[in-house]
Enzyme design. Structure first.
Site, PDB file in Angstrom:
ATOM      1  N   ASP A 487     -10.055  -3.225   3.853  1.00 14.79           N
ATOM      2  CA  ASP A 487     -10.204  -4.537   3.220  1.00 14.79           C
ATOM      3  C   ASP A 487     -10.736  -5.593   4.174  1.00 14.79           C
ATOM      4  O   ASP A 487     -11.120  -6.690   3.761  1.00 14.79           O
ATOM      5  CB  ASP A 487      -8.838  -5.015   2.721  1.00 14.79           C
ATOM      6  CG  ASP A 487      -8.605  -4.671   1.268  1.00 14.79           C
ATOM      7  OD1 ASP A 487      -9.558  -4.756   0.485  1.00 14.79           O
ATOM      8  OD2 ASP A 487      -7.466  -4.332   0.926  1.00 14.79           O
TER       9      ASP A 487
HETATM   10  C1  BGC Z   1      -4.885  -7.204   5.199  1.00 13.14           C
HETATM   11  C2  BGC Z   1      -5.188  -5.904   4.528  1.00 13.14           C
HETATM   12  C3  BGC Z   1      -4.935  -6.031   3.061  1.00 13.14           C
HETATM   13  C4  BGC Z   1      -5.631  -7.238   2.478  1.00 13.14           C
HETATM   14  C5  BGC Z   1      -5.240  -7.418   1.038  1.00 13.14           C
HETATM   15  C6  BGC Z   1      -5.624  -8.333   4.539  1.00 13.14           C
HETATM   16  O1  BGC Z   1      -5.254  -9.527   5.125  1.00 13.14           O
HETATM   17  O2  BGC Z   1      -5.191  -7.121   6.563  1.00 13.14           O
HETATM   18  O3  BGC Z   1      -4.393  -4.869   5.073  1.00 13.14           O
HETATM   19  O4  BGC Z   1      -5.384  -4.888   2.408  1.00 13.14           O
HETATM   20  O5  BGC Z   1      -5.318  -8.388   3.182  1.00 13.14           O
HETATM   21  O6  BGC Z   1      -5.941  -8.418   0.408  1.00 13.14           O
HETATM   22  C1  NOJ Z   2      -3.780  -2.503   2.490  1.00 11.80           C
HETATM   23  C2  NOJ Z   2      -4.393  -2.489   1.144  1.00 11.80           C
HETATM   24  O1  NOJ Z   2      -3.391  -2.471   0.164  1.00 11.80           O
HETATM   25  C3  NOJ Z   2      -5.291  -1.271   0.966  1.00 11.80           C
HETATM   26  O2  NOJ Z   2      -5.918  -1.329  -0.272  1.00 11.80           O
HETATM   27  C4  NOJ Z   2      -6.290  -1.215   2.077  1.00 11.80           C
HETATM   28  O3  NOJ Z   2      -7.015  -0.010   1.920  1.00 11.80           O
HETATM   29  C5  NOJ Z   2      -5.630  -1.268   3.427  1.00 11.80           C
HETATM   30  N1  NOJ Z   2      -4.775  -2.417   3.516  1.00 11.80           N
HETATM   31  C6  NOJ Z   2      -6.639  -1.298   4.555  1.00 11.80           C
HETATM   32  O4  NOJ Z   2      -7.280  -2.523   4.643  1.00 11.80           O
END
Ligand code: BGC
Ligand code: NOJ
Length: 814
Positions: A487
């Site tokens: 993400d």
């Molecule tokens: C986090 C990710 C997460 C995302 C969700 C980010 O700030 O680092 O792990 O999946 O937010 O929107």
């Molecule tokens: C958490 C999110 O829920 C997931 O969708 C994503 O793949 C991981 N973070 C990595 O960014």
């Protein structure tokens, strides 16, 4: 250092001191009514949706970290001394303390000055209530005169609004009190048809429903005026902050135990039957009263608990293993499966790190979660798949998230995460392999929930696949869009203003930046779709999918390989990411894991090479970090990933979710020792001994463990709600132990450590119990199978004739 121990017989983790490094929590509830509870009774409850139907209030990021919850106070009426039997919030020095987190319940017990109190908190199956079953025992040589106070703080339903809109909220709180039951009816006068109630099994000496009356001005939960004084003031909340508190007086002879049951519940009424009498403003309490009456009876409470116990027995009984490794057994048999059910129910919405107001159910998250829970609740998995597919867009793209209550795509985040659609194929594939329920593909499912747009589910999968083909970049690799699985790899974002969302800000037209990860995912999903098509008798269509898969595989070889490992992506300038050419972020885990698990480069040695580089450059004793070197500054062209200080989260943290991809990759190259070694490095049970470093719960996975670039290397964060649960469950059961579901039946393909001489497993699959015994007769992974005593070719156990209950499988590894 440890803070408790596993009681595997009882399927509990027993915390033996209240001051754990972080709150160690558990979930209550299985289907609609849920609660989060910490080891000191902190937490809150909600009905289905932690944002829109929050029943009790909770303040995140508090000091102390965890305060506010399901509190009980005991008061010695002869001395006036009072304490919290759950330690928080009064923090008296308890003589004994234990918190047993079990399957869907938590029991907190303690002893203070000869008075023992034990509270079991749970949510009965099929019921929208939670029960606090309190037993108080007097161990003193003389009689004890005690007061018991309960307290919860009602949330004004919408948790977001509740913590922001005080100009209104301080004026809308309303309650009713009848027969000692406190009914919370804020906003019921207008558009709500639901209310909450808080009841007690005993005759009460008083109650409070206004927070300030209970606490007293300028006081906190550690020192409530009502408890100090020894009685409530029967306050009736109007505006301000409605709470529920009962006061019960107890006289206990030496050795005597008394039980008190508190019942906190949620009730919806039909719109036209909200009030009783109909022309009044008084809540119609008929349905609620029936539930309350039931759980005022201790025998009914015990029976409900027994039902819950059997429910978990059955669910966990579907897959039980007996291996030489206690941590493997414990996680597979108990905690990992249990965590998979939590991620299924709660997705990423409500934990002690997810506030319950931020995220609903993620499209990719929920599809991946299926890998971990589909065998336990296939019926609910089916429903989940259909709900997810209904939030897909006609383009094949998908809403990134949807709200569990409305089941609608979430407009705030929208779509454009170009990996999302493929996870639907993976999820449906997992469901089909587990159940053989091919009928699901003919289910008519709309796009964006629009009536009239329905097509068979199968077409949703076709559109998912095509989505990528219509979005290829300059190298023929998939365009990344807003981000892929990571993400935080926001290659079209280019955000330079604080506060902008990395996930939804897009300053580039998205026609250049490409993801090698999505390419790997495309290969896996495309192969699945080809198999699905073949089973539907669409051989020609299957062939076209395989041709596209082969093409993508070739493209990865050509443009996605850096010499010693797989590249990660190309940025908006078509420059490599995850390459030896980069100064930072030279190698990423995602593509090493996902490409090898998808079988890319197995024949020509690229997979083995990528895994070797992973071992050399990314593996640490606490797990495999996400990339190296960490980004030491913000890169405008990369986005959120470089916003984290080195070693945390996606910037070179050990992002546990993708470690099992490498584990599976290792099994694909036949390296059981490496696979199980990686599996163990992040296995929470195996890390129990270093709880002072790990700090999160030793019974569930956390999303992240700080990487070696962080000053807190080895410290876990964001426990419970993470794709880590499903992927580890899938990696250990289906790839290391190798008990693998397939479209044709159950495969037996273990890739276990060389030192393991044998293991046993019992796995229920499509209604049949498979009793599996695996023996080592050599160092390799070649499987010789005997099914019900007869040798068979290959490693697929043929589906037995209808009516078969048990199949005995013996596998010898050579
Ligand atoms: C986090 C990710 C997460 C995302 C969700 C980010 O700030 O680092 O792990 O999946 O937010 O929107
Ligand atoms: C958490 C999110 O829920 C997931 O969708 C994503 O793949 C991981 N973070 C990595 O960014």
């Amino acid at each position: 250092m440890k803070y408790g121990y596993f009681d595997d017989q009882k399927r509990e983790y027993v915390i033996t001191r209240p001051d754990t490094p972080l709150p160690w929590i558990n979930y209550l509830g299985c289907e609609a009514y849920f609660g989060i509870i910490s080891n000191t009774a902190g937490g809150y409850s909600f009905f289905r949706d932690a944002r829109l139907r929050r029943i009790t209030r909770y303040r995140y990021n508090n000091a102390p970290y965890d305060v506010g919850g399901r509190y009980i106070y005991l008061r010695d009426d002869s001395s006036g001394e009072f304490w919290s039997p759950s330690w928080q919030p009064t923090q008296n020095k308890l003589e004994e303390y234990s918190c047993r987190h079990g399957m869907g319940y938590t029991t907190i017990s303690s002893k203070y000055k000869g008075i023992e109190a034990s509270t079991r908190y749970f949510v009965p199956l099929d019921e929208n209530v939670e029960i606090w079953q309190l037993n108080v025992t007097n161990h003193r040589p003389q009689a004890a005169e005690l007061s018991v106070f309960s307290i919860i703080e009602f949330c004004l339903w919408d948790a977001q609004d509740d913590s922001t809109n005080f100009q209104r909220n301080f004026s809308i709180g309303e309650v009713e009190i009848e027969d000692g039951v406190i009914y919370h009816k804020t906003e019921y006068r207008e558009r709500r048809d639901h209310f909450a109630f808080f009841a007690c099994s005993e005759k009460i000496a008083g109650y409070d429903t206004q927070r300030e009356a209970f606490l007293g001005p300028y006081r906190g939960w550690d020192n409530p005026a009502a408890v100090e004084r020894g009685h409530c003031s029967n306050s009736v909340a109007h505006g301000w902050a409605p709470v529920g508190s009962h006061h019960v007086k107890l006289s206990l002879e030496p050795g005597e135990t008394r039980q008190i049951n508190f019942v906190l519940g949620y009730q919806e009424n039909p719109r036209d039957q909200k009030f009783d009498p109909p022309d009044s403003q008084i809540i119609n309490k008929k349905a609620a009263k029936a539930v309350i009456a039931k759980y005022r009876v201790a025998a009914n409470v015990n029976a409900a608990f027994e039902k819950l116990r059997l429910y978990w027995n059955d669910l966990l009984g579907l897959c039980q293993v007996d291996t030489p490794d206690v941590h493997t057994n414990r996680m597979v048999n108990i905690w990992n499966a249990y965590q998979c059910m939590a991620t299924f129910n709660i997705s990423r919405s409500a934990s002690f790190y997810e506030s319950g107001i931020g995220r609903g159910l993620g499209f990719r998250d929920s599809n991946q979660d299926l890998l971990g829970f589909v065998h336990m609740v296939p019926g609910r998995a089916r429903e989940r798949i259909v709900d997810l597919a209904a939030t897909q867009l006609p383009t094949g793209g998908a809403y990134h998230q949807y709200q569990p209550l409305t089941k609608r795509g979430n407009d705030d985040v929208g779509s454009g995460f170009n990996d999302d659609p493929h996870w639907l194929i993976i999820g449906v594939g997992a469901y089909l392999k587990e159940t053989g329920d091919w009928g699901i593909l003919d289910e008519l499912v709309p796009y964006d929930n629009a009536p009239g747009s329905e097509t068979p589910l199968y077409e949703h999968l076709q559109r998912s696949f095509r989505y990528t083909l219509e979005r290829l970049g300059p190298h023929g690799l998939p365009l990344i869009g807003r981000a892929d699985w990571n993400d935080c790899l926001n290659l079209n974002c280019f955000s330079d203003s604080p506060g902008q969302s990395f996930q939804t800000t897009t300053n580039k037209d998205g026609k250049v930046a490409e993801s090698v990860f999505i390419a790997g995912l495309f290969v896996l999903a495309g192969s699945e779709l080809a198999e699905i098509a073949r089973h539907r008798g669409l051989a020609a269509e299957a062939a076209t999918y395989l041709a596209e898969v082969a093409k993508m595989d070739a493209t990865i070889h050509k443009h996605g390989w850096d010499g010693e490992w797989f590249l990660r992506a190309y940025d908006d300038f078509s420059r490599k990411i995850g390459s030896k050419e980069n100064v930072e972020g030279k190698i990423y885990i995602e593509t090493q894991g996902f490409c090898t698990l998808a079988g890319i480069g197995l024949e020509d040695g690229l997979a083995a090479k990528a895994l070797e580089s992973t071992r050399k450059l990314l593996a640490t004793e606490h797990g495999i970090v996400l990339q190296q070197p960490a980004y030491s500054k913000y890169y405008l062209e990369y986005g959120e990933i470089s916003s984290y200080p080195p070693g945390y989260k996606e910037n070179a943290g050990i992002f546990c979710h993708n470690n099992p991809w490498v584990v599976i990759g290792e099994t694909r190259v036949g390296n059981g020792d490496a696979a199980h070694d990686y599996y163990t490095r992040i296995n929470p049970s195996a890390r129990e001994e270093i709880s002072d470093i790990h700090r999160c719960e030793p019974y569930v996975y956390a999303q992240m463990i700080a990487g070696r670039d962080a000053p807190t290397f080895g410290e876990a964060k964001n426990s419970w709600l993470t794709g880590t649960a499903a992927w580890n469950y899938y990696a250990i059961t289906q790839w290391i132990l190798g008990i693998r579901t397939s479209y044709e039946g159950l495969l037996i393909a273990p890739v276990i450590p060389k030192s393991w001489r044998s293991f046993k497993a019992r796995r229920k699959f499509r209604g049949v119990t498979y009793q599996i015994e695996v023996q080592r007769a050599g160092d390799g992974n070649k499987v010789c199978l005997e099914v019900n005593g007869a040798p068979i070719q290959g490693n697929l156990v043929p589906l037995p004739p209808a009516g078969t209950k048990i199949v005995v499988v013996k596998a010898t590894l050579r």
